[in-house]
Every structure is written in structure tokens, then in C-alpha cells.
Enzyme design. Structure first.
Site, PDB file in Angstrom:
ATOM      1  CB  SER A   1      -1.014   0.053   1.096  1.00  0.00           C
ATOM      2  OG  SER A   1      -1.488   1.146   1.412  1.00  0.00           O
TER       3      SER A   1
ATOM      4  CE1 TYR B   1      -3.374  -2.248   5.415  1.00  0.00           C
ATOM      5  CE2 TYR B   1      -2.834  -0.150   4.706  1.00  0.00           C
ATOM      6  CZ  TYR B   1      -3.370  -1.219   4.695  1.00  0.00           C
ATOM      7  OH  TYR B   1      -3.702  -1.694   3.173  1.00  0.00           O
TER       8      TYR B   1
HETATM    9  N1  LIG Z   1      -8.821  -1.808  -0.355  1.00  0.00           N
HETATM   10  C1  LIG Z   1      -7.926  -0.843  -0.605  1.00  0.00           C
HETATM   11  O1  LIG Z   1      -8.331   0.213  -0.601  1.00  0.00           O
HETATM   12  C2  LIG Z   1      -6.526  -1.175  -0.258  1.00  0.00           C
HETATM   13  C3  LIG Z   1      -5.570  -0.227  -0.600  1.00  0.00           C
HETATM   14  C4  LIG Z   1      -4.063  -0.602  -0.414  1.00  0.00           C
HETATM   15  C5  LIG Z   1      -3.959  -2.015  -0.311  1.00  0.00           C
HETATM   16  N2  LIG Z   1      -4.819  -3.005   0.070  1.00  0.00           N
HETATM   17  C6  LIG Z   1      -4.366  -4.366   0.326  1.00  0.00           C
HETATM   18  O2  LIG Z   1      -4.833  -5.100  -0.732  1.00  0.00           O
HETATM   19  C7  LIG Z   1      -5.302  -6.591  -0.066  1.00  0.00           C
HETATM   20  C8  LIG Z   1      -6.369  -6.993  -0.206  1.00  0.00           C
HETATM   21  O3  LIG Z   1      -7.460  -6.246   0.675  1.00  0.00           O
HETATM   22  P1  LIG Z   1      -8.957  -5.994  -0.049  1.00  0.00           P
HETATM   23  O4  LIG Z   1      -9.112  -4.457  -0.097  1.00  0.00           O
HETATM   24  O5  LIG Z   1      -9.410  -7.094  -0.958  1.00  0.00           O
HETATM   25  O6  LIG Z   1      -9.651  -6.260   1.449  1.00  0.00           O
HETATM   26  P2  LIG Z   1     -10.598  -7.426   2.220  1.00  0.00           P
HETATM   27  O7  LIG Z   1     -11.766  -7.912   1.246  1.00  0.00           O
HETATM   28  O8  LIG Z   1     -10.664  -7.110   3.417  1.00  0.00           O
HETATM   29  O9  LIG Z   1      -9.365  -8.800   1.901  1.00  0.00           O
HETATM   30  C9  LIG Z   1      -8.689  -9.068   2.857  1.00  0.00           C
HETATM   31  C10 LIG Z   1      -8.478 -10.530   2.743  1.00  0.00           C
HETATM   32  O10 LIG Z   1      -7.294 -11.057   3.610  1.00  0.00           O
HETATM   33  C11 LIG Z   1      -7.957 -12.087   4.117  1.00  0.00           C
HETATM   34  N3  LIG Z   1      -7.073 -12.467   5.431  1.00  0.00           N
HETATM   35  C12 LIG Z   1      -6.676 -11.237   6.614  1.00  0.00           C
HETATM   36  N4  LIG Z   1      -5.944 -12.156   7.562  1.00  0.00           N
HETATM   37  C13 LIG Z   1      -5.884 -13.220   6.951  1.00  0.00           C
HETATM   38  C14 LIG Z   1      -5.034 -14.393   7.261  1.00  0.00           C
HETATM   39  N5  LIG Z   1      -4.279 -14.511   8.691  1.00  0.00           N
HETATM   40  N6  LIG Z   1      -4.757 -15.528   6.626  1.00  0.00           N
HETATM   41  C15 LIG Z   1      -5.559 -15.588   5.426  1.00  0.00           C
HETATM   42  N7  LIG Z   1      -6.195 -14.451   5.207  1.00  0.00           N
HETATM   43  C16 LIG Z   1      -6.310 -13.454   5.753  1.00  0.00           C
HETATM   44  C17 LIG Z   1      -9.216 -11.624   4.517  1.00  0.00           C
HETATM   45  O11 LIG Z   1     -10.114 -12.951   4.948  1.00  0.00           O
HETATM   46  P3  LIG Z   1     -10.684 -13.163   6.419  1.00  0.00           P
HETATM   47  O12 LIG Z   1     -12.138 -12.698   6.456  1.00  0.00           O
HETATM   48  O13 LIG Z   1     -10.439 -14.548   6.844  1.00  0.00           O
HETATM   49  O14 LIG Z   1     -10.033 -12.063   7.578  1.00  0.00           O
HETATM   50  C18 LIG Z   1      -9.770 -11.175   3.353  1.00  0.00           C
HETATM   51  O15 LIG Z   1     -10.078 -12.278   2.428  1.00  0.00           O
HETATM   52  C19 LIG Z   1      -4.693  -6.414   1.489  1.00  0.00           C
HETATM   53  O16 LIG Z   1      -3.185  -6.835   1.741  1.00  0.00           O
HETATM   54  C20 LIG Z   1      -4.778  -4.867   1.594  1.00  0.00           C
HETATM   55  O17 LIG Z   1      -3.978  -4.167   2.565  1.00  0.00           O
HETATM   56  C21 LIG Z   1      -6.145  -2.549  -0.056  1.00  0.00           C
END
Ligand SMILES: NC(=O)c1ccc[n+]([C@@H]2O[C@H](COP(=O)([O-])OP(=O)(O)OC[C@H]3O[C@@H](n4cnc5c(N)ncnc54)[C@H](OP(=O)(O)O)[C@@H]3O)[C@@H](O)[C@H]2O)c1
Length: 228
Positions: free
Chosen positions: A139, A154
Site C-alpha cells: 500500500s 497498518y
Molecule cells: N482496499 C484498498 O483500498 C486497499 C488499498 C491498499 C492496499 N490494499 C491491500 O489489498 C489487499 C486485499 O485487501 P482488500 O481490499 O481486498 O480487502 P478485504 O476484502 O478485506 O480482503 C482481505 C483478505 O485478507 C484475508 N485475510 C486476513 N487475514 C488473513 C490471514 N491471517 N490468513 C488468510 N487470509 C487473511 C481476509 O479474510 P478473512 O475474512 O479471513 O479475514 C480477506 O479475504 C490487502 O493486503 C490490503 O492491505 C487494499
């Protein structure tokens, strides 16, 4: 057929990256710590005519990581693409002057140490690929050059993930290892006010997973290389 594994892939950016990579002709491993949700996501991709399997994987649990390696290895000795997508945005990270150690630890475990352990565990399978790639979903919150006082758990967890990217990229020039920022994306984590779709967020992951002659040791978004 090439194989890709995506962590935290039952929803959000991870599921869309899995879909796009499968559409590019890969067999994808949807990994998730939630078994029912992960199996349903893999089934959904199969219903779309794509090659997808589910493997249970909690990135903070070393036994779960080892078990996932065994499952994948039973199907293929080679892994071509690993996407470290799973991540958390811990609540209660207030500001650095009062940041509880437990909140920082939660962020570091899931966002940095998890990807480290998963990459270590799959490294031997990746090294058997003709064109191995690791994409670490980081990020811009982890950039040091313009970091302020926001997101004190974070942000630094993604900074450490970026350092892990550089370490692996320096280890073996045959393996392409990069950090990406998907932008602010409409997902469970990003919320519904975010300007970007999961499709837009996943594009850079798919590009690095599938392009000829990928870069290595870089921090990238859609527009190209960004500063650390
Ligand atoms: N959305 C944004 O604006 C944004 C911006 C910058 C970076 N990112 C990054 O993009 C990535 C994906 O995020 P997203 O936006 O798609 O959000 P999200 O829908 O909350 O997805 C996060 C995923 O990670 C899983 N997860 C968390 N802890 C875990 C663990 N210990 N083992 C296995 N799975 C785990 C969650 O599953 P559970 O339900 O099991 O927790 C969920 O499937 C993340 O790394 C996030 O930091 C997102």
C-alpha cells in the site's frame, strides 16, 4: 498449465486477481483461512469455466502454511506465481503515541510476517518455475518518503512488507519479486466510498503475474514505478 496461488482470495482484490490470472490461462489456488468461503469462491470461478482449486491457508499460522504447501505439492512440484494478498487493517490504531503493541503486532503478523513465511514456504516450488513471480500486495500507506502520522500500525506493516520484497528480489535474480499498491479500492477494507473497483485494483497484480520479462525489486501501481 501454470499454477498461481493467491492468499486471502475468497473476496475483494484477491478474488478478482485470481479470476483475472485464471482467465490468462493459469490454474489458480484460491487460499483463505475461512474454508467454506474459500471453497465457494473456487467453485464460483469453476462455474465461470476457469481452473480453480481451494486450499486452506491462514498466513499467521505456520502449521497451516506447511499444510497448504503439501496440498499444492501433491498436484504440482512447481508454483509459477505467488500473490501475497491477505491483509488486515486493524481497528484502534489511533496515533503512534498511544498505539497498543497488540495492534501493531496484529498488523505485522498478517501484513508482513505472514507474507514472509508464505514466501519462504513456497520458495522451493517457485524456484522450479521457468518464470517465477511473487507479487506482494502492499500500500502507498507504507511509503516512507511521505509518511505522516496516519495509520501507525497498518502503514509500517506495509513498509516492512516492502523491505521483505527487496530482500527476496536481491536473493535470486531469476525470481521476479515486487510490491504493488492497488489504489483505494471498494472492498471490505477500502469501504464503498473508494474510487476504484476491485477489477482496477487487481489489474497491476495480473500484469506482473502474466507479462513477459517482469521487473523485480520494484514498487508499482497502474501508472508504473512509485517511490518507497
Ligand atoms: N482496499 C484498498 O483500498 C486497499 C488499498 C491498499 C492496499 N490494499 C491491500 O489489498 C489487499 C486485499 O485487501 P482488500 O481490499 O481486498 O480487502 P478485504 O476484502 O478485506 O480482503 C482481505 C483478505 O485478507 C484475508 N485475510 C486476513 N487475514 C488473513 C490471514 N491471517 N490468513 C488468510 N487470509 C487473511 C481476509 O479474510 P478473512 O475474512 O479471513 O479475514 C480477506 O479475504 C490487502 O493486503 C490490503 O492491505 C487494499
Amino acid at each position: 498449465m501454470k499454477h498461481a496461488l493467491i492468499t486471502g482470495a475468497y473476496r475483494g482484490i484477491g478474488l478478482e486477481a485470481a479470476r483475472q490470472i485464471a482467465k490468462a490461462g493459469f490454474h489458480v489456488w484460491i487460499s483463505a483461512r475461512k474454508v467454506e468461503e474459500g471453497e465457494a469462491a473456487a467453485q464460483k470461478l469453476r462455474d465461470e469455466g476457469l481452473e480453480a482449486s481451494f486450499v486452506a491457508l491462514d498466513v499467521t499460522d505456520e502449521a497451516s502454511i506447511q499444510s497448504a504447501v503439501q496440498t499444492v505439492r501433491a498436484h504440482s512440484e512447481v508454483l509459477d506465481v505467488l500473490v501475497n494478498n491477505a491483509g488486515v487493517y486493524p481497528s484502534g490504531d489511533g496515533d503512534i503515541s498511544t498505539l497498543p503493541a497488540s495492534v501493531l503486532r496484529e498488523a505485522l503478523e498478517a501484513n508482513a510476517i505472514g507474507p514472509l513465511l508464505v514466501t519462504q514456504a513456497f520458495w522451493p516450488l517457485l524456484q522450479k518455475s521457468g518464470s517465477p513471480r511473487v507479487v506482494n500486495v502492499s500500500s502507498s500507506a507504507g511509503r516512507l518518503y511521505d509518511m505522516g502520522a496516519e495509520m501507525p500500525a497498518y502503514g509500517p506493516s506495509k513498509t516492512l512488507l516492502n523491505a521483505i520484497t527487496r530482500q527476496f528480489a536481491g536473493l535470486d535474480e531469476r525470481v521476479s519479486v515486487n510490491s504493488i499498491c492497488p489504489g483505494w479500492v471498494r472492498s471490505e477494507m477500502g469501504g464503498q466510498n473508494a474510487p476504484r473497483s476491485v477489477e482496477e485494483g487487481a489489474n497491476i497484480i495480473t500484469k506482473l503475474a502474466t507479462m513477459d520479462s517482469p521487473p523485480s525489486g520494484q514498487f508499482l501501481n497502474d501508472a508504473g514505478e512509485i517511490g518507497w
